[in-house]
Design a protein around this motif. Sequence first.
Motif, PDB file in Angstrom:
ATOM      1  N   ASP A   1       0.772  -1.116  -0.029  1.00 40.32           N
ATOM      2  CA  ASP A   1      -0.162   0.028   0.114  1.00 40.32           C
ATOM      3  C   ASP A   1       0.916   1.353  -0.104  1.00 40.32           C
ATOM      4  O   ASP A   1       2.228   1.249   0.532  1.00 40.32           O
ATOM      5  N   ASP A   2       0.417   2.441  -0.450  1.00 39.07           N
ATOM      6  CA  ASP A   2       0.801   3.692  -0.304  1.00 39.07           C
ATOM      7  C   ASP A   2       2.229   3.571  -0.935  1.00 39.07           C
ATOM      8  O   ASP A   2       3.294   4.188  -0.395  1.00 39.07           O
TER       9      ASP A   2
ATOM     10  N   GLU B   1      -4.386   4.254  -6.214  1.00 36.85           N
ATOM     11  CA  GLU B   1      -5.368   4.814  -5.309  1.00 36.85           C
ATOM     12  C   GLU B   1      -5.835   6.377  -5.577  1.00 36.85           C
ATOM     13  O   GLU B   1      -4.985   7.017  -5.944  1.00 36.85           O
TER      14      GLU B   1
HETATM   15 MG    MG Z   1      -3.078   3.692   0.661  1.00 40.18          MG
END
Ligand code: MG
Length: 588
Positions: A485-486, A542
């Motif tokens: 993620d990220d 995202e």
């Molecule tokens: Mg994220």
Amino acid sequence: METEAENIFRLTNALEETQDSPYCAAVQQQSVLTAILDIVGALVLILDRDSRIVCFNRMCEKVSGYEFTEIKGKCIWDFLIREEDIDSVKVNFERILKGDFPAEYENFWISRNGSERLIAWSNTAMLNDNSEVTHVIATGLDITERKLTEQRLQYLAHFDSLTDLPNRTLFYDRLSHVLGHSRRYNQMFALLFLDLDGFKFVNDSLGHDMGDLLIKMAAGRLPKCVRESDTVAHVGGDEFVIILPLLEKAREAAVVAEKIMEAFLTPFYLDTHECFVTLSIGISVYPSDGDDIDTLLKNSDIAMYQAKDKGRNTYQFYNSDMNTRALRRLKLENNLRKALEKNEFILHYQPKIDLNTWSVYGVEALIRWINPQYGMISPVEFIPLAEETGLIIAIGEWVLRTACAQAKHWQDIGHKGLLMSVNLSARQFKSQNLVLLIENILKETGLSPEFLELELTESVVMDDAEAAIKILRDIKTMGVHVAIDDFGMGYSSLSYLKRFPIDRLKIDKSFVRDITTDPDDEAIATAIIAMSHSLKLKVIAEGVETNGQLEFLRALDCDEAQGYLFSRPLPVEDIESYLKTRKVKSGL
Ligand code: MG
Ligand code: C2E
Ligand code: MG
């Protein structure tokens, strides 16, 4: 108690009384006296009334490096180098001549080889029949080593051995002194709380020795940015505090903070590594931000955290709003402890879109806290709190169980193949029984592992990459998917990335936001997509909010997307209606 010199003279007097021939007595007396003086473990000196040396024992010779024959008749001051020592010896000598003895004092002798020795002296006098002082007898002990040990101990108690800066004890001492003075004279002073940004990363990636070296080098730069009367202390880890007494205006503290930040613009060289380190600085000012040590310290600490929140590499003055925020944090923490049992958490689900088929291939479970007093609280606020307090373990377990049960339900009612993504925090990832927990929850809910994906941020897996690889392998062996993620926010090492058994990279939304206008963001997104594909990983963007961003990402060959453009995270009932279509239109 009698001194050694008194003892010796008592002995020689006794000898004198037992001798018949005066000549024989004198010779014998002399040699016995010399022998005794030479074997005592102390320095023994005899001076006449003009302070000239008439007797100098072997210990005196050893300590001074001079032989008696060389210095016989010399004045005692010749051995002293410090003005204050000469003055005090003269005063003492005068006092003894007037019958005021014994006197005890310490002074530094300079020896033949130039070294200074600290001697503790004890004096007495020889009197004639009229009770007049004829000679002064001084016995001394060389206490140089003892003094050095004492000084070293004193130093260790007050200074930090790594940085040579005042430690916490001395800092408190100085701070209470400055506080007392400022109260009495109505003066302003400031307290600066400094924390190195990203120190943990240096420590983890380059090792503790390099971490220590960085602290030491950073500590070396700080005193150069302040006045000599200011105190720079190392209070632990990567934290420093500075006391700036006697300020005219609070602004002067900001000038110092700026100076410090400027001093950190030059990189540090740790072995072969060039390391850029910044600082976050919190400032509290007496008397406006508190009038006792604890309050001032607490407030400078709060301000420092505020500086970190503002993006680091900055300074921040304390203000009372921060206190309100800190109080809110404290209250939230107390409420958070009860939130689970009070059923105050719910999950929202946000769809994830496959950009080739325009179908919803999965959803991400995002936790929400509905608190009766504060309303809906963002996970951005309470997840870090849950991490710090350890409550994340229980909360995370609840999320995983709820999301898996929900996913199983959706599979059962016809949403076949829908992937459920669940975020895992750092502490959860490192918890001992994570793999067992996942296994149990899958068994308990009946969800097939291929429908579960775990999202871990880049920093969590990179924190201890070797350990992460092992855990990720176990997770993959179960058949569960893993996404990073990220991505782009941390410092991934490409060699590790290659070894991580993962399925997907999520481009952080901060690069998506300005992708159409900022060439840097475009370059980063392009690189992440190309890299993912060469590593045979799927890539999802995202935070996609506009058609422009979507088209841009598609042109870069991004596989999947998630964001407000398709849907915000929705409560169960709303996402269920959303899922009914499962297909979204291209070019929304
Ligand atoms: Mg994220
Ligand atoms: P994340 O996992 O990166 O989740 C994405 C965040 O971006 C979510 O914020 C989501 O609501 C938001 N988002 C989605 N689409 C858009 C968009 O188009 N624009 C913008 N500006 N934002 C969008 P949320 O729900 O506030 O969650 C924030 C973070 O909190 C998550 O970031 C995740 O790190 C953490 N989190 C959320 N739920 C959980 C959980 O159950 N467990 C753990 N450990 N962390 C969670
Ligand atoms: Mg996520």
